[in-house]
Design a protein around this motif. Sequence first.
Motif, PDB file in Angstrom:
ATOM      1  N   PHE A  30       0.928  -1.019  -0.047  1.00 15.91           N
ATOM      2  CA  PHE A  30      -0.044   0.129   0.083  1.00 15.91           C
ATOM      3  C   PHE A  30       0.870   1.120   0.011  1.00 15.91           C
ATOM      4  CE2 PHE A  30      -2.206   3.642   2.245  1.00 15.91           C
ATOM      5  CZ  PHE A  30      -3.449   3.493   1.573  1.00 15.91           C
ATOM      6  N   ALA A  31       0.577   2.373  -0.872  1.00 17.00           N
ATOM      7  CA  ALA A  31       1.336   3.317  -0.854  1.00 17.00           C
ATOM      8  C   ALA A  31       0.285   4.627  -1.052  1.00 17.00           C
ATOM      9  CB  ALA A  31       2.330   3.525  -2.049  1.00 17.00           C
ATOM     10  N   ILE A  32       0.764   5.826  -0.647  1.00 17.07           N
ATOM     11  CA  ILE A  32       0.044   6.867  -0.687  1.00 17.07           C
ATOM     12  C   ILE A  32       0.871   7.736  -1.861  1.00 17.07           C
ATOM     13  CG2 ILE A  32      -0.556   9.189   0.347  1.00 17.07           C
ATOM     14  CD1 ILE A  32      -0.919   7.418   2.905  1.00 17.07           C
ATOM     15  N   GLY A  33       0.195   8.512  -2.629  1.00 16.62           N
ATOM     16  CA  GLY A  33       0.663   9.292  -3.678  1.00 16.62           C
ATOM     17  C   GLY A  33       0.728  10.784  -3.561  1.00 16.62           C
ATOM     18  N   SER A  34       1.518  11.646  -4.090  1.00 16.87           N
ATOM     19  CA  SER A  34       1.373  12.965  -3.797  1.00 16.87           C
ATOM     20  C   SER A  34       1.757  13.407  -5.249  1.00 16.87           C
ATOM     21  CB  SER A  34       2.319  13.590  -2.861  1.00 16.87           C
ATOM     22  OG  SER A  34       3.616  13.312  -3.139  1.00 16.87           O
ATOM     23  N   ARG A  35       1.260  14.819  -5.435  1.00 21.28           N
ATOM     24  CA  ARG A  35       1.527  15.395  -6.745  1.00 21.28           C
ATOM     25  C   ARG A  35       1.416  14.769  -7.891  1.00 21.28           C
ATOM     26  NH1 ARG A  35       6.818  15.930  -4.729  1.00 21.28           N
ATOM     27  NH2 ARG A  35       7.752  15.667  -6.800  1.00 21.28           N
ATOM     28  N   PRO A  36       0.146  14.302  -8.118  1.00 22.61           N
ATOM     29  CA  PRO A  36      -0.321  13.374  -9.173  1.00 22.61           C
ATOM     30  C   PRO A  36      -0.239  14.002 -10.790  1.00 22.61           C
ATOM     31  CG  PRO A  36      -2.242  13.789  -7.933  1.00 22.61           C
ATOM     32  CD  PRO A  36      -1.139  14.433  -7.179  1.00 22.61           C
ATOM     33  N   THR A  37       0.026  13.776 -11.578  1.00 21.28           N
ATOM     34  CA  THR A  37      -0.580  14.069 -12.842  1.00 21.28           C
ATOM     35  C   THR A  37      -0.983  13.237 -13.908  1.00 21.28           C
ATOM     36  OG1 THR A  37       1.802  13.549 -13.792  1.00 21.28           O
ATOM     37  CG2 THR A  37       1.563  15.908 -12.717  1.00 21.28           C
ATOM     38  N   ALA A  38      -1.765  13.413 -14.566  1.00 18.83           N
ATOM     39  CA  ALA A  38      -2.426  12.733 -15.692  1.00 18.83           C
ATOM     40  C   ALA A  38      -1.569  11.993 -16.820  1.00 18.83           C
ATOM     41  CB  ALA A  38      -3.660  13.174 -16.265  1.00 18.83           C
TER      42      ALA A  38
END
Length: 156
Positions: free
Chosen positions: A148-156
């Motif tokens: 399990f991980a948490i994402g930051s600063r996502p882009t398409a």
Amino acid sequence: MKNASEYLSQHPELASLLKNLDSPVHARNGFAQDVSSKLFSQGTLSQRQHDALLDSLRRDLKRAEEMADAKPIEAGRYPITGIIVTKRVEHLYRWRSEYQIKRKVLIKDSETKGKVWVTLPLALRDLEKGDPITLTATWKPSQTDPHFAIGSRPTA
């Protein structure tokens, strides 16, 4: 019937699942621990408790089977492709009538079989549960679950 061993002799599937209750597969299942302690203290379970306990223990086994071939999610910035498992919309109200909507998604990664939690980029806001998705973010794995991980600063 006041004896848990009598109850378990009449329900062999539950008895076999409860034998492994201390295994790592069920370690994080507080519900199963609680209901089984009620069984051993009271000697019986209601039909709904029985069914719920069986379902919970089966889900643990199914998840363990799915995670057997899963790879840990690595830290870093890279794209992930998967399926949206859950979508949640958060309405944030701030001082002086500022209003913001954040869309969060839980994605099951098709490569590692793990799950990631991330804010959905605005360009992908129309995607719903069950839709395929590919996005790039900086992933930080959980300290307690390598899948399990948490994402930051996502882009398409």
